[in-house]
Design an enzyme around this catalytic site. Structure first.
Site, mmCIF file in Angstrom:
data_model
loop_
_atom_site.group_PDB
_atom_site.id
_atom_site.type_symbol
_atom_site.label_atom_id
_atom_site.label_comp_id
_atom_site.label_asym_id
_atom_site.label_seq_id
_atom_site.Cartn_x
_atom_site.Cartn_y
_atom_site.Cartn_z
ATOM 1 N N ARG A 160 8.900 -1.309 5.882
ATOM 2 C CA ARG A 160 9.119 -2.548 6.663
ATOM 3 C C ARG A 160 9.520 -2.242 8.103
ATOM 4 N NH1 ARG A 160 12.277 -5.663 1.873
ATOM 5 N NH2 ARG A 160 10.444 -6.626 0.941
ATOM 6 N N LYS B 55 5.434 -12.608 -15.995
ATOM 7 C CA LYS B 55 5.499 -13.993 -16.461
ATOM 8 C C LYS B 55 4.405 -14.902 -15.922
ATOM 9 C CE LYS B 55 10.467 -14.377 -17.061
ATOM 10 N NZ LYS B 55 11.639 -14.999 -16.440
ATOM 11 N N GLY C 214 5.707 -7.049 -4.411
ATOM 12 C CA GLY C 214 6.483 -5.823 -4.531
ATOM 13 C C GLY C 214 5.927 -4.774 -5.483
ATOM 14 N N GLY D 229 7.303 -12.540 -1.908
ATOM 15 C CA GLY D 229 7.383 -13.988 -2.116
ATOM 16 C C GLY D 229 6.578 -14.763 -1.082
HETATM 17 P P1 AMP Z 1 6.249 -9.403 -11.637
HETATM 18 O O1 AMP Z 1 7.544 -9.181 -10.886
HETATM 19 O O2 AMP Z 1 6.142 -10.709 -12.295
HETATM 20 O O3 AMP Z 1 5.041 -9.022 -10.818
HETATM 21 O O4 AMP Z 1 6.306 -8.405 -12.853
HETATM 22 C C1 AMP Z 1 6.382 -7.025 -12.703
HETATM 23 C C2 AMP Z 1 7.019 -6.453 -13.922
HETATM 24 O O5 AMP Z 1 6.250 -6.788 -15.054
HETATM 25 C C3 AMP Z 1 7.117 -4.953 -13.866
HETATM 26 O O6 AMP Z 1 8.459 -4.567 -13.856
HETATM 27 C C4 AMP Z 1 6.412 -4.515 -15.158
HETATM 28 O O7 AMP Z 1 7.098 -3.481 -15.826
HETATM 29 C C5 AMP Z 1 6.424 -5.760 -16.015
HETATM 30 N N1 AMP Z 1 5.351 -5.769 -17.000
HETATM 31 C C6 AMP Z 1 4.045 -5.553 -16.783
HETATM 32 N N2 AMP Z 1 3.371 -5.570 -17.932
HETATM 33 C C7 AMP Z 1 4.245 -5.771 -18.927
HETATM 34 C C8 AMP Z 1 4.140 -5.896 -20.347
HETATM 35 N N3 AMP Z 1 2.976 -5.768 -20.957
HETATM 36 N N4 AMP Z 1 5.274 -6.124 -21.049
HETATM 37 C C9 AMP Z 1 6.468 -6.231 -20.417
HETATM 38 N N5 AMP Z 1 6.629 -6.140 -19.074
HETATM 39 C C10 AMP Z 1 5.527 -5.915 -18.336
#
Ligand code: AMP
Length: 399
Positions: free
Chosen positions: A36, A201, A357, A380
């Protein structure tokens, strides 16, 4: 709004909102990733080269209640001097008040003044106009170069704009580049346009998926969120991540995609584990038929091939979110395979934008950061841009 590149900043004190919210080592407080900071250097150098001086303001971390040494921007001064090839960088121990006023007033051409963490004042995040006015008084012109905080209507990112005439507000070079890359994908995409959406999620990514249904030809869904889609379609997902309250939402996304002719690609198979651990026993299974007691932690070999084929025929690619738990070595293969495919498609002429990120961390970790077209500094902010929202930090400069 005048263009930043065309403006001559000679003898002007340029107040720049930068995003120097860099990660620091907990023990030594050394900077662990200066991306950054380096991203803001061209904007600072342009002003210094014009014969102007620069006042930098930023936040660092999330201080709870006033000043805390571990969040002091003092810790980054020496590194900033290095990045600016030895330029004089002064530091004000408070972002407003007498010391800041005094140091700003005496700033010489070619010098830089870094103000202490804006978030040591609650007024920053509250978007307090009096606080913004005090900051504004320090500079002759205001430049917003903090794309990472452009989705916040804070005092220094948006509210401050009212204290500068339109011809005294600018986007910095980083902000310009970020907006140009995002616009190219969102509004000027060459088709086929594939969006890769991963991460944990569905609920975090639903708005971006809905907006992309209007623009993309293909959407690849990977990571933990894929299992909510699998279950919604009647699949068996063992103890994989699932948002039970989003099953209907997942079905509605699939129905909308079908109606609009957008191809949704879900991983045909998964690397499964009997535990959320790098030491867990592993196997592979169809993503919609995972045995009880097992969970999908990465996309499988067939899914890697399936997604790679889609990416190889794409002309525009947006990537947000990993394909699996890439932080653990046994579950990073899928994310790495996608990074490789995005890099290959880019070499073959596609425009690729990576943002958010975790996908940026993955691209850096696997050494592909210079093999994609653009790596965004905004997490974000980029998500909200792609959700179709107007970002306050951008609107403030344009208003
Ligand atoms: P996000 O911040 O929503 O982009 O999510 C990123 C996080 O999702 C990372 O820390 C990954 O370890 C987690 N992640 C990715 N795939 C899986 C999975 N199949 N089960 C659990 N966590 C996951």
């Amino acid at each position: 709004m005048t263009s930043f590149a065309q403006h001559n900043f000679a003898n002007q004190k340029a107040l720049i909102r930068v995003d120097f919210n860099v990660p620091l080592d907990k023990q030594t407080l050394a900077i662990t990733d200066d991306t950054r900071m380096t991203a803001a250097v061209p904007t600072i150098k342009k002003i210094l080269n014009d014969g102007g001086s620069v006042i930098l303001m930023s936040h660092l971390g999330r201080p709870k209640d006033g000043p805390e040494d571990k969040y002091s921007l003092r810790h980054i001064v020496n590194h900033l001097i290095k990045l600016l090839d030895g330029a004089t960088v002064k530091f004000a121990n408070d972002c407003i008040g007498e010391e800041a006023i005094e140091k700003a007033a005496h700033l010489q051409v070619g010098e830089v003044l870094l103000l202490e963490n804006l978030r040591f004042y609650k007024e920053e995040e509250k978007g307090d106009a009096d606080f913004a006015k005090k900051l504004a008084a320090l500079g002759d012109v205001w430049i917003n170069d903090a794309f990472g905080t452009a989705h916040r209507a804070h005092a220094s990112t948006a509210v401050i704009a009212q204290f500068f005439a339109p011809e005294k507000r600018f986007f910095g070079l980083l902000m310009d580049a970020e907006v140009a890359a995002a616009e190219k994908v969102l509004h000027k995409s060459e088709k086929p346009f594939t969006a890769i959406i991963g991460g944990a999620k569905v609920s975090d990514k639903i708005l971006i998926i809905e907006n992309l249904l209007e623009r993309a030809t293909d959407i690849i869904i990977g990571g933990g969120m894929a299992y909510t889609f699998m279950k919604a379609q009647g699949g068996h997902i063992g103890k994989s991540l699932c948002e039970e309250d989003r099953l209907d939402m997942a079905l509605s996304v699939l129905a909308k995609a079908e109606a609009k002719g957008v191809n949704i690609h879900l991983p045909s198979d998964s690397v499964i584990a009997d535990n959320f651990s790098n030491d867990a026993n592993t196997s592979t299974a169809p993503s919609n038929n995972i045995p009880d007691g097992w969970m999908g932690l990465d996309i499988g070999a067939m899914a890697c091939q399936q997604f790679t084929n889609v990416l190889h025929r794409s002309k525009t690619i947006l990537w947000n979110g990993p394909m699996g738990v890439f932080e653990m070595s046994h579950f990073q293969h899928g994310t790495k395979a996608i990074a490789t495919a995005v890099a290959e498609a880019t070499t073959n002429g596609a425009f690729s934008l990576v943002g958010g990120g975790d996908s940026v961390a993955a691209v850096n970790q696997f050494g592909y950061n210079d093999k994609v077209s653009y790596v965004s500094t905004g997490g974000g902010a980029l998500l909200e841009y792609f959700e179709g929202k107007q970002l306050p930090g951008i609107a403030a400069v344009n208003s």
